[in-house]
Design a protein around this motif. Structure first.
Motif, mmCIF file in Angstrom:
data_model
loop_
_atom_site.group_PDB
_atom_site.id
_atom_site.type_symbol
_atom_site.label_atom_id
_atom_site.label_comp_id
_atom_site.label_asym_id
_atom_site.label_seq_id
_atom_site.Cartn_x
_atom_site.Cartn_y
_atom_site.Cartn_z
ATOM 1 N N GLY A 83 1.973 -2.416 5.957
ATOM 2 C CA GLY A 83 1.480 -2.523 4.592
ATOM 3 C C GLY A 83 1.026 -1.182 4.037
ATOM 4 N N SER A 85 -1.638 0.661 4.385
ATOM 5 C CA SER A 85 -2.218 1.668 5.271
ATOM 6 C C SER A 85 -1.144 2.503 5.948
ATOM 7 C CB SER A 85 -3.099 0.993 6.329
ATOM 8 O OG SER A 85 -2.332 0.102 7.126
ATOM 9 N N ALA A 190 -0.662 -11.054 -3.801
ATOM 10 C CA ALA A 190 -1.566 -10.261 -2.966
ATOM 11 C C ALA A 190 -1.532 -8.807 -3.412
ATOM 12 C CB ALA A 190 -1.173 -10.365 -1.492
ATOM 13 N N ARG A 191 -2.629 -8.121 -3.107
ATOM 14 C CA ARG A 191 -2.718 -6.674 -3.330
ATOM 15 C C ARG A 191 -3.328 -6.041 -2.081
ATOM 16 N NH1 ARG A 191 -5.452 -3.157 -8.284
ATOM 17 N NH2 ARG A 191 -5.887 -1.290 -7.041
ATOM 18 N N ASP A 192 -2.648 -5.041 -1.572
ATOM 19 C CA ASP A 192 -3.080 -4.349 -0.363
ATOM 20 C C ASP A 192 -3.257 -2.873 -0.715
ATOM 21 O OD1 ASP A 192 -3.617 -3.578 2.229
ATOM 22 O OD2 ASP A 192 -1.518 -3.614 2.877
ATOM 23 N N ASP A 193 -4.499 -2.386 -0.650
ATOM 24 C CA ASP A 193 -4.790 -1.010 -1.057
ATOM 25 C C ASP A 193 -4.848 -0.065 0.129
ATOM 26 O OD1 ASP A 193 -5.716 -0.763 -4.107
ATOM 27 O OD2 ASP A 193 -6.325 -2.720 -3.367
#
Length: 610
Positions: A83, A85, A190-193
């Motif tokens: 993702g 990261s 979804a949101r993955d920062d």
């Protein structure tokens, strides 16, 4: 340079063709592939690029030109396995869209500061579309074109668009430094920062910091220029752009170095200082003169390219710099953009610093800070006095947008305490930088020019927030530690040259041009039909410009209203069609013939991991 676009859902071949054509300035060769039933992914690039299949994903990528196939595959591997990261370590700017057939989701991702733009929208009746520029999305007939009046009001106040959105309802940008997942109907799942930057101050002497900061700066710049035979630099009289020119020369001592400087004429201090610097470096200098003359012709096409009608005239200077760089054979430029957000380099940062060092005046100074950023009138007595002294009663209120309900709120800042300035700088720093990129990325991209800057390197940004606030502004001097560190890089006689402001001069000629543009656009039938602005409020701003000595903020408020109306004519009335006739965009010019050898071969955007 390149761009990406695509649709999940019903779309005609003709619409896909127009989507690619509207991105031709980023890449003339457009291609599109149906990677699954009803899933179309496309690219526009210098040469055919196409879809990349990797790790169960079908993807299109907009990356730096020297990022090769292995780099693209590594991005997709990271997206599949880890993702957001896993994408932090990418040493080049990117935007990507990937379709996962297994889950039936579309993933959109951008680099940490969002150097590569990317927009998306849900389609009526189901479906989702994305594109590097949203003018491409407006080629889809099913997509309604509706203005967001609150966003228009936000623009009048802040001179930029609001976080997350555009001036069009339903069209949003993919957040920088994040991966978002959308289903086939355009619902956000979804949101993955990526991990945010944090203040992590570490003990070190000033001498140690200067040495390490200079070392990191040179090392980062060297990765951009290593192996390059020709290097173009956007150079002004400021320490940031001067330092990148000097760093480029150290990293590539034998390369042809060409500096481009925008200004208002040969007597412009920015042009004069940059010319001195390029002479010292054994490089060539190309001054690009941009004045109020010709804005009538230049603005429609420029705003078509910008999409965000920015309330600052330096965008027009960058626009013409992009033209000059392309004429000289470049497709990338080095830039010093980004240092202010890391090292507190702007006057507004000094106001925040003062609010920390003068606790009794904190609330008044922070109200005044809010006034300078959004036009929100202060309530406290001393803050109102600051308003009277600073603006001298020469600036009418921000033009109201009728039908909008949004009003600027009091500024939100970190609580008082240790490292207040650092915490104010680091909060949403990548989002703040991303929204400011329209001042540089879009004007250059109009001519197929990309840019690179050491200040966007993730490791360099992290190091900046290990430095204490007291070294960023010291005794009222902004960017103190950066200036000190650059003494070992920049020629000593250029270190203390006063930095001017890059913009079209706010003189009588500019005021006259603004008033003509206002009559042409804000008092026209289309503007009256739209009814966004209160005529008496526009006339009040116009009257303030008729004074012998007007305030530049009054000019920028009228400029913002004008470019907003031009934007509306292009994007609301004509659904984002390119303005016609396709005339030369302005009468700005280079002052000298480009030296022999400039334009002999194409420069390329370097892969910063090299």
């Amino acid at each position: 340079m390149s761009a990406i676009f695509g649709v999940v859902g019903r779309v005609s071949p003709a619409e896909l063709e127009v989507m690619g054509a509207r991105l031709a300035h980023r890449g003339a060769v457009a291609s599109c592939e149906e990677v699954a039933p009803g899933v179309h992914l496309g690219t526009a690039a210098e040469t055919a690029r196409g879809v990349v299949y990797r790790a169960g994903l079908a993807a299109v990528l907009d990356v730096a030109p020297l990022a090769g196939q292995a780099d693209a595959e590594a991005l997709l591997d990271g997206l599949a396995d880890g993702g957001a990261s896993a994408l932090e370590g990418a040493g080049f700017p990117f935007a990507l869209a990937a379709w996962d057939e297994r889950s039936g989701t579309l993933r959109l991702a951008r680099d940490f500061v969002g150097q590569k733009p990317l927009f998306w929208c849900a389609l009526p009746g189901g479906g989702v579309a994305f594109a590097t520029e949203y003018k491409s999305l407006l080629a889809l007939e099913a997509l309604p074109v509706e203005v967001d009046l609150d966003a228009v009001q936000y623009l009048q106040c802040y001179k930029r668009t609001p976080p997350g959105g555009t001036l069009l309802a339903g069209i949003r940008y993919a957040p920088p430094g994040a991966v978002i997942s959308l289903d086939a109907r355009g619902a956000l799942l979804a949101r993955d920062d990526m991990s945010p930057l944090c203040v992590d101050v570490r003990p070190a002497s000033e001498a140690e910091v200067c040495e390490e900061l200079a070392r990191r700066y040179l090392a980062t710049a060297r990765r951009f220029v290593d192996g390059q035979s020709r290097i173009g630099v956007a150079v002004s009289g400021g320490i940031d752009s001067l330092s990148i020119a000097f760093a480029a020369r150290q990293g590539a001592p034998d390369a042809e170095l060409v500096g481009f400087t925008a200004g208002h004429g040969p007597d412009d201090p920015e042009i004069a200082t940059a010319a001195r610097a390029m002479q010292k470096l054994g490089g060539q200098h190309v001054p690009v003169v941009v004045t109020a003359e010709g804005l009538h012709e230049s603005l429609p096409l420029a705003i078509w390219h910008f999409e965000h009608p920015v309330g600052r005239t330096e965008t027009m200077q960058m626009f013409e710099m992009g033209r000059a760089a392309r004429a000289a054979g470049f497709d990338w430029l080095l830039s010093g953009m980004g240092s202010d957000s890391l090292f507190a380099g702007m006057p507004k940062h000094k106001v925040l610093w003062l609010s920390h060092v003068l606790p009794p005046l904190r609330r008044d100074l922070q109200e005044f800070y809010g006034l300078t950023q959004s036009g929100r009138k202060p309530e406290r007595l001393l803050a109102r006095c600051m308003d009277a002294v600073y603006f001298r009663g020469k600036v009418p209120p921000v033009a109201r947008v009728q039908g909008a309900s949004w009003t600027p709120e009091p500024v939100k800042l970190p609580p008082p305490g240790p490292e207040f300035l650092n915490h104010a700088l680091v909060t949403n720093v990548n989002e703040t930088i991303s929204r400011s990129l329209v001042r540089l990325e879009r004007p250059l991209a109009a001519f197929g020019i990309a840019f690179a800057t050491p200040f966007f390197d993730r490791a360099f940004m992290e190091y900046a927030f290990t430095l204490p606030s007291r070294l960023k502004i010291r005794r009222g001097r902004e960017k103190y530690i950066l200036r000190a560190a650059l003494r070992t890089i920049v020629s000593a006689d250029l270190l203390n040259v006063p930095k001017g402001i890059s913009r079209i001069p706010p003189d009588r000629a500019f005021a006259s041009t603004l008033l003509e543009l206002s009559r042409r656009y804000l008092h026209a039938a289309d503007a009256a039909r739209r009814g966004w602005f209160v005529p008496d409020e526009i006339r009040a701003i116009e009257r303030s410009l008729a004074r012998r000595h007007y305030h530049v903020e009054a000019a920028m408020r009228l400029w913002t209203a004008i470019v907003t109306e031009i934007w509306a004519e292009i994007y609301l009335d004509r659904r984002g069609e390119r303005p016609a006739p396709e005339t030369r965009v302005s009468r700005s010019r280079t002052e000298r013939v480009i030296p022999r050898g400039v334009g002999s071969e194409s420069g390329r955007v370097p892969d910063s991991r090299r």
